[in-house]
Design an enzyme around this catalytic site. Structure first.
Site, PDB file in Angstrom:
ATOM      1  N   GLU A 173       6.090 -24.680  18.618  1.00  0.00           N
ATOM      2  CA  GLU A 173       7.087 -24.994  17.835  1.00  0.00           C
ATOM      3  C   GLU A 173       6.440 -25.672  17.023  1.00  0.00           C
ATOM      4  O   GLU A 173       5.657 -26.710  16.802  1.00  0.00           O
ATOM      5  CB  GLU A 173       8.183 -25.650  18.671  1.00  0.00           C
ATOM      6  CG  GLU A 173       9.033 -26.467  17.825  1.00  0.00           C
ATOM      7  CD  GLU A 173       9.951 -25.616  16.878  1.00  0.00           C
ATOM      8  OE1 GLU A 173      10.323 -26.149  15.726  1.00  0.00           O
ATOM      9  OE2 GLU A 173      10.386 -24.674  17.320  1.00  0.00           O
TER      10      GLU A 173
ATOM     11  N   ASP B 285      11.665 -16.590  17.993  1.00  0.00           N
ATOM     12  CA  ASP B 285      13.160 -16.829  17.675  1.00  0.00           C
ATOM     13  C   ASP B 285      13.007 -17.614  16.284  1.00  0.00           C
ATOM     14  O   ASP B 285      13.254 -18.854  16.260  1.00  0.00           O
ATOM     15  CB  ASP B 285      13.877 -17.760  18.557  1.00  0.00           C
ATOM     16  CG  ASP B 285      15.140 -17.962  18.315  1.00  0.00           C
ATOM     17  OD1 ASP B 285      15.756 -17.729  17.297  1.00  0.00           O
ATOM     18  OD2 ASP B 285      15.875 -18.674  19.024  1.00  0.00           O
TER      19      ASP B 285
ATOM     20  N   CYS C  34      18.048 -14.647  13.199  1.00  0.00           N
ATOM     21  CA  CYS C  34      19.272 -15.009  12.642  1.00  0.00           C
ATOM     22  C   CYS C  34      19.465 -14.617  11.306  1.00  0.00           C
ATOM     23  O   CYS C  34      20.433 -15.288  10.473  1.00  0.00           O
ATOM     24  CB  CYS C  34      19.344 -16.670  12.724  1.00  0.00           C
ATOM     25  SG  CYS C  34      18.116 -17.543  11.610  1.00  0.00           S
TER      26      CYS C  34
ATOM     27  N   CYS D 133      39.087 -23.742   3.184  1.00  0.00           N
ATOM     28  CA  CYS D 133      37.718 -24.141   3.988  1.00  0.00           C
ATOM     29  C   CYS D 133      36.928 -23.138   3.996  1.00  0.00           C
ATOM     30  O   CYS D 133      37.132 -21.945   4.297  1.00  0.00           O
ATOM     31  CB  CYS D 133      38.520 -24.641   5.296  1.00  0.00           C
ATOM     32  SG  CYS D 133      36.738 -24.859   6.497  1.00  0.00           S
TER      33      CYS D 133
END
Length: 442
Positions: free
Chosen positions: A324, A372, A398, A84
């Site tokens: 956003e 972010d 990230c 996996c």
């Protein structure tokens, strides 16, 4: 003159000595003077590896036997780990996983940003098990096996892993793998169901079932029965994201809470939320501490999503502007601000790769900024941030390479100082590196 024959990869495993780890957690070795990236291998190990992919510059392989093991190797807790692709570092001790992520961030700062923070923040960590409240699972009807597969893709990426449990999905989601496979095996269009997207709120769980042909009346009855049996909100998706529709009218919205701030967030099953609920709470707390908000602060929150950081910020600042690019998330953020009776926050939809010096939302005396961004980073918006009067910037990342690239610009061009940085283990057992950096300027 005949065409030169291409050398084929050997059918039998070859012995390799692992010298290093790549940014995505694979071992690095050499075979016939060519670099080989080896899954399930650690530095210092000698392994027997099956070469499974060849390119001009490197080969890829999977370690099928460890002849000399690293002291940092552990037995994977998941029986499906070797096939996996949901996890890539479960064979590495947990404390070494976070050390690997820290070194990845540090190396990116050195090589790309040519900078290092004054202080390294302690890594943020939590439980390594059953942490994922969201997942996009692949599904595949395999006629040769007379079996429906539901799970993550295999490590080679071509097939769906044959699995019936998962050690990183939250337990209620992991327990749905086998029942979902049994349900889909009964469908008249079982060969045309490519994926199912799962989302867990604090009080309800949803599934989005992607289907490339219409379900029959009997199919829909079975799905509805399944939803009732497992207390699920089920949505169907026939094409793109805008075709997601609920199977029924559900009274309770999906939601999650931030107990420390007394906040509730409503969300739709295809909205972006942070996958790891416990780490999300720790991340927000760290960002709030870094910003050291005062009652007169005016804060700009870019790439704000449905208000994950914006609402806690609005509890402590005089005013917060959230921006956003996704209108659906902006709508949700506006709803969540009203739900929590927060009047000192405003949300706007805007493409943050564009120049917004003259945009309505930018005409504020911002004192602090939080961003972010997605994996691509925030390169285009950095000059706009520099044009504010903000003295503090918190950057949640990230992707360490885009953070390092943006840090280079912030520090070496735009007058900021990298005060603190650190990693956050949002995705244990994977090579994914989430991090936070804190910048200041006079």
């Amino acid at each position: 003159m005949g065409r030169r024959s291409k050398a084929k990869l050997p059918q039998e495993p070859v012995e390799l000595t692992i010298e290093d780890l790549t940014h995505d957690g694979r071992g690095v070795a050499k075979w016939n003077d060519k670099v080989v990236f080896v899954q399930n291998a650690l530095p210092g190990e000698v392994v027997m590896a099956k070469l499974n992919r060849k390119t001009r510059n490197y080969n890829e392989a999977l370690a099928v036997e460890v002849l000399t093991a690293s002291a940092d190797r552990v037995a994977p807790k998941c029986e499906f780990y070797t096939v996996c692709n949901g996890c890539s570092m479960m064979h590495l001790r947990e404390e070494k996983q976070i050390e690997f992520k820290f070194n990845t961030l540090k190396n990116n700062f050195h090589k790309i940003a040519h900078a290092e923070p004054k202080v390294w923040m302690a890594p943020l960590t939590d439980s390594h098990w059953h942490y994922r409240r969201r997942a996009r699972l692949s599904t595949k009807w395999v006629a040769a096996k007379d079996k429906m597969l539901v799970g993550f893709r295999e490590k080679n990426g071509r097939f769906v892993a044959d699995m019936d449990d998962c050690q990183v999905l939250e337990k209620p989601l992991a327990q749905l793998l086998k029942p979902l496979a049994s349900l889909f095996e009964k469908m008249t269009i079982k060969a045309f169901i490519p994926q199912v997207e799962c989302s867990m709120g604090d009080e309800a769980t949803s599934l989005i079932i992607r289907h490339m042909k219409p379900f029959s009346t009997d199919d829909l009855a079975l799905i509805k029965q399944f939803g009732c049996q497992h207390d699920l909100q089920i949505y169907l998706q026939s094409k793109g994201p805008d075709t997601v529709v609920p199977l029924e009218n559900y009274a309770e919205s999906l939601n999650f809470k931030l107990p420390e701030y007394g906040l509730r967030y409503d969300f739709l099953p295809n909205d972006f939320i942070q996958v790891n609920r416990r780490m999300n709470e720790k991340m927000i707390a760290q960002a709030m501490q870094a910003l050291q908000l005062q009652a007169d602060d005016v804060v700009l929150d870019l790439f704000c999503g449905l208000g994950n950081f914006t609402l806690p910020l609005a509890q402590q600042a005089a005013q917060v502007i959230g921006v956003e690019g996704d209108q659906q998330l902006v709508d949700r953020a506006i709803h969540n601000a009203a739900l929590n009776q927060l009047d000192q926050v405003r949300f706007y939809a805007a493409d943050l790769t564009k120049d917004h010096a003259n945009s309505e939302w930018f005409q504020q005396p911002f004192t602090k900024v939080l961003i972010d961004p997605p994996r691509s980073g925030a390169w285009e918006i950095l000059p706009l941030i520099a044009a504010t009067s903000a003295k503090t910037l918190v950057y949640v990342s990230c992707h360490p390479a885009s953070l390092a690239r943006d840090t280079d610009r912030l520090v070496n061009e735009l007058g900021f100082t990298l005060e603190r940085a650190g990693v956050m283990d949002m995705f244990p057992h994977t090579s994914h590196v989430e991090s936070m950096a804190v910048f200041s300027r006079p």
